[in-house]
Design a protein around this motif. Structure first.
Motif, PDB file in Angstrom:
ATOM      1  N   THR A 181      14.726  -0.175 -11.535  1.00 29.78           N
ATOM      2  CA  THR A 181      13.609   0.689 -11.491  1.00 29.78           C
ATOM      3  C   THR A 181      13.006   0.629 -13.077  1.00 29.78           C
ATOM      4  OG1 THR A 181      15.065   2.654 -12.059  1.00 29.78           O
ATOM      5  CG2 THR A 181      14.866   2.112  -9.923  1.00 29.78           C
ATOM      6  N   TYR A 232      13.928  -7.234  -7.562  1.00 26.16           N
ATOM      7  CA  TYR A 232      12.518  -6.139  -7.155  1.00 26.16           C
ATOM      8  C   TYR A 232      12.346  -5.445  -8.452  1.00 26.16           C
ATOM      9  CZ  TYR A 232      12.613  -7.420  -2.079  1.00 26.16           C
ATOM     10  OH  TYR A 232      12.522  -7.878  -0.949  1.00 26.16           O
ATOM     11  N   ALA A 290      10.843  -2.243  -9.332  1.00 23.19           N
ATOM     12  CA  ALA A 290      10.564  -0.905  -8.820  1.00 23.19           C
ATOM     13  C   ALA A 290       9.615  -0.244  -9.833  1.00 23.19           C
ATOM     14  CB  ALA A 290      11.472  -0.332  -8.189  1.00 23.19           C
ATOM     15  N   ARG A 300       5.994   2.478 -11.244  1.00 17.09           N
ATOM     16  CA  ARG A 300       5.051   3.263 -10.847  1.00 17.09           C
ATOM     17  C   ARG A 300       3.510   2.910 -11.132  1.00 17.09           C
ATOM     18  NH1 ARG A 300       5.175   8.280 -15.070  1.00 17.09           N
ATOM     19  NH2 ARG A 300       5.485   6.803 -17.063  1.00 17.09           N
ATOM     20  N   VAL A 333       1.816  -0.589 -10.542  1.00 11.41           N
ATOM     21  CA  VAL A 333       1.987  -2.020  -9.778  1.00 11.41           C
ATOM     22  C   VAL A 333       1.368  -3.139 -10.439  1.00 11.41           C
ATOM     23  CG1 VAL A 333       1.626  -3.096  -7.850  1.00 11.41           C
ATOM     24  CG2 VAL A 333       2.357  -0.818  -7.464  1.00 11.41           C
ATOM     25  N   ARG A 388       7.240  -3.771  -6.327  1.00  8.72           N
ATOM     26  CA  ARG A 388       6.941  -2.753  -5.386  1.00  8.72           C
ATOM     27  C   ARG A 388       6.631  -1.165  -6.197  1.00  8.72           C
ATOM     28  NH1 ARG A 388       6.601  -6.735  -3.131  1.00  8.72           N
ATOM     29  NH2 ARG A 388       7.795  -7.534  -1.313  1.00  8.72           N
ATOM     30  N   LYS A 389       5.798  -0.545  -5.442  1.00 13.28           N
ATOM     31  CA  LYS A 389       5.617   0.754  -5.983  1.00 13.28           C
ATOM     32  C   LYS A 389       6.865   1.876  -5.817  1.00 13.28           C
ATOM     33  CE  LYS A 389       2.570   4.500  -6.884  1.00 13.28           C
ATOM     34  NZ  LYS A 389       1.892   4.688  -8.019  1.00 13.28           N
ATOM     35  N   LEU A 390       6.913   2.614  -6.888  1.00 11.73           N
ATOM     36  CA  LEU A 390       8.089   3.550  -7.021  1.00 11.73           C
ATOM     37  C   LEU A 390       7.544   4.526  -8.245  1.00 11.73           C
ATOM     38  CD1 LEU A 390      10.785   4.903  -5.961  1.00 11.73           C
ATOM     39  CD2 LEU A 390      11.789   3.308  -7.920  1.00 11.73           C
ATOM     40  N   SER A 406       6.781   9.017  -2.693  1.00 12.43           N
ATOM     41  CA  SER A 406       6.725   7.594  -3.119  1.00 12.43           C
ATOM     42  C   SER A 406       8.236   6.973  -2.991  1.00 12.43           C
ATOM     43  CB  SER A 406       6.210   7.638  -4.820  1.00 12.43           C
ATOM     44  OG  SER A 406       6.701   6.213  -5.339  1.00 12.43           O
ATOM     45  N   PHE A 456       9.112   3.747  -0.881  1.00 16.89           N
ATOM     46  CA  PHE A 456       9.817   2.663  -1.465  1.00 16.89           C
ATOM     47  C   PHE A 456      10.963   2.228  -0.602  1.00 16.89           C
ATOM     48  CE2 PHE A 456      13.063   0.820  -4.013  1.00 16.89           C
ATOM     49  CZ  PHE A 456      12.464  -0.313  -4.542  1.00 16.89           C
ATOM     50  N   PHE A 462      11.696  -1.270   1.479  1.00 18.15           N
ATOM     51  CA  PHE A 462      12.415  -2.206   1.160  1.00 18.15           C
ATOM     52  C   PHE A 462      13.711  -2.114   2.060  1.00 18.15           C
ATOM     53  CE2 PHE A 462      16.908  -3.038  -0.624  1.00 18.15           C
ATOM     54  CZ  PHE A 462      16.818  -4.083  -1.451  1.00 18.15           C
ATOM     55  N   LEU A 519      17.081   8.090  -4.588  1.00 16.59           N
ATOM     56  CA  LEU A 519      16.730   6.607  -4.425  1.00 16.59           C
ATOM     57  C   LEU A 519      17.993   6.022  -4.061  1.00 16.59           C
ATOM     58  CD1 LEU A 519      15.002   4.253  -4.566  1.00 16.59           C
ATOM     59  CD2 LEU A 519      15.702   3.766  -6.795  1.00 16.59           C
TER      60      LEU A 519
END
Ligand SMILES: NC(=O)C1=CN([C@@H]2O[C@H](COP(=O)(O)OP(=O)(O)OC[C@H]3O[C@@H](n4cnc5c(N)ncnc54)[C@H](OP(=O)(O)O)[C@@H]3O)[C@@H](O)[C@H]2O)C=CC1
Ligand SMILES: CC1=C(/C=C/C(C)=C/C=C/C(C)=C/C=O)C(C)(C)CCC1
Length: 273
Positions: free
Chosen positions: A26, A48, A50, A52, A54, A76-78, A85, A89, A93, A135
């Motif tokens: 993240t 990945y 992750a 906020r 992108v 990936r958007k997080l 959100s 995510f 995933f 998460l």
């Protein structure tokens, strides 16, 4: 000597290669998270990012792909300040990946003015702890199925000034931006310890880390910290050095015995609680 020790940089000496392993980092578009993701991609993992933002993430993914030759770097958007959100995510995933071997809960905010997440939590505790808590919870079955697997929570030494004020968890009665950060970093460590206890025997192990004092965008909300960082820039770690403790906990063989511990540099430290 204490200050020199605090600022000195350890190195993750593990030579482990991890092709076929799946990793989520993240806050991987900058700072410590970006360097952590880069090294894990270098070692062959599917990583990945992750993020906020992108767009920022895609630029970094391209950079990492070019530098490492590993095309398996995905964005990936997080947004950890919004549980919708986080759920989106995790849903995406879980639908696309069979495994998750390493989860690095790295994203963080420090000393931001009083504000709340989309769900009404104070921003530091909301993003730094509760967001990662949710998460992790949503990805836990996948981590168990992929065991041996690891969770690394990027905390700090700021937890030493932290307290969990249950009567003022959202900072509504009193608020200090610096202390709010410290409380959230203490929550990271307590979460790590309790998670380790609950996951015993599952093959999933968890560690918290203090990355050192590192030149990153974390100080963006505080002109005082910006000034301090500038004044002492000679002593402050690069993001690449700051990533070493996270990498150590993610990669070092045989670390399972220290499940739940807090690490500074490559040493486990007993926090006494
Ligand atoms: N730098 C230091 O000296 C120290 C850092 N740490 C810890 O290290 C970790 C990494 O910080 P560092 O690299 O220094 O700081 P940076 O500010 O450089 O990076 C923080 C990352 O977190 C992301 N982020 C912030 N808010 C959210 C959110 N709501 N949702 C998703 N992502 C978010 C940022 O995204 P965006 O770019 O979009 O803002 C960025 O990618 C943090 O947990 C921090 O507490 C601990 C001790 C010392
Ligand atoms: C004492 C001292 C410093 C201050 C360190 C600080 C203020 C560290 C803050 C750490 C943070 C913000 C951790 C984040 O989680 C400097 C400037 C390195 C210079 C040398 C002496």
């Amino acid at each position: 000597p204490q200050i020199r020790k605090m600022l000195s940089s350890g190195v993750c000496t593990s030579t482990v290669e991890i092709p076929g392993k799946v990793v989520v980092v993240t806050g991987a578009n900058t700072g410590i998270g970006k360097e952590t993701a880069k090294e894990l991609a270098q070692r062959g993992a599917r990583v990945y990012l992750a993020c906020r933002d992108v767009q920022k993430g895609e630029l970094v993914a391209k950079e990492i792909q070019t530098m490492t030759g590993n095309q398996q770097v995905l964005v990936r958007k997080l947004d950890l300040s919004d549980t919708k959100s986080i759920r989106a995510f995790a849903k995406g995933f879980l639908a696309e990946e069979k495994h998750l071997h390493i989860l690095i809960n790295n994203a963080g905010v420090m000393m931001c003015p009083y504000s709340k997440t989309a769900d009404g939590f104070e921003m530091h505790i909301g993003v730094n702890h509760l967001g990662h808590f949710l998460l992790t919870h949503l990805l836990l079955e996948k981590l168990k199925e992929s065991a041996p697997s690891r969770i690394v929570n990027v905390s700090s030494l700021a937890h030493l000034l932290g307290r969990i004020h249950f009567h003022n968890l959202q900072g509504e009665k009193f608020y200090n931006a610096g202390l709010a950060y410290c409380h959230s970093k203490l929550a990271n460590i307590l979460f790590t310890q309790e998670l380790a206890r609950r996951l015993k025997g599952s093959g999933v192990t968890t560690y918290s880390v203090h990355p050192g004092t590192v030149q990153t965008e974390l100080i963006r909300h505080s002109s005082f910290m910006n000034w301090m960082w500038w004044l002492f820039s000679f002593f402050i770690k690069t993001p690449q050095q700051g990533a070493q403790t996270s990498l150590y906990c993610a990669l070092t063989e045989g670390l399972e015995i220290l499940n739940g511990s807090h690490f500074r540099r490559e040493e486990e430290v007993d926090e006494g609680f």
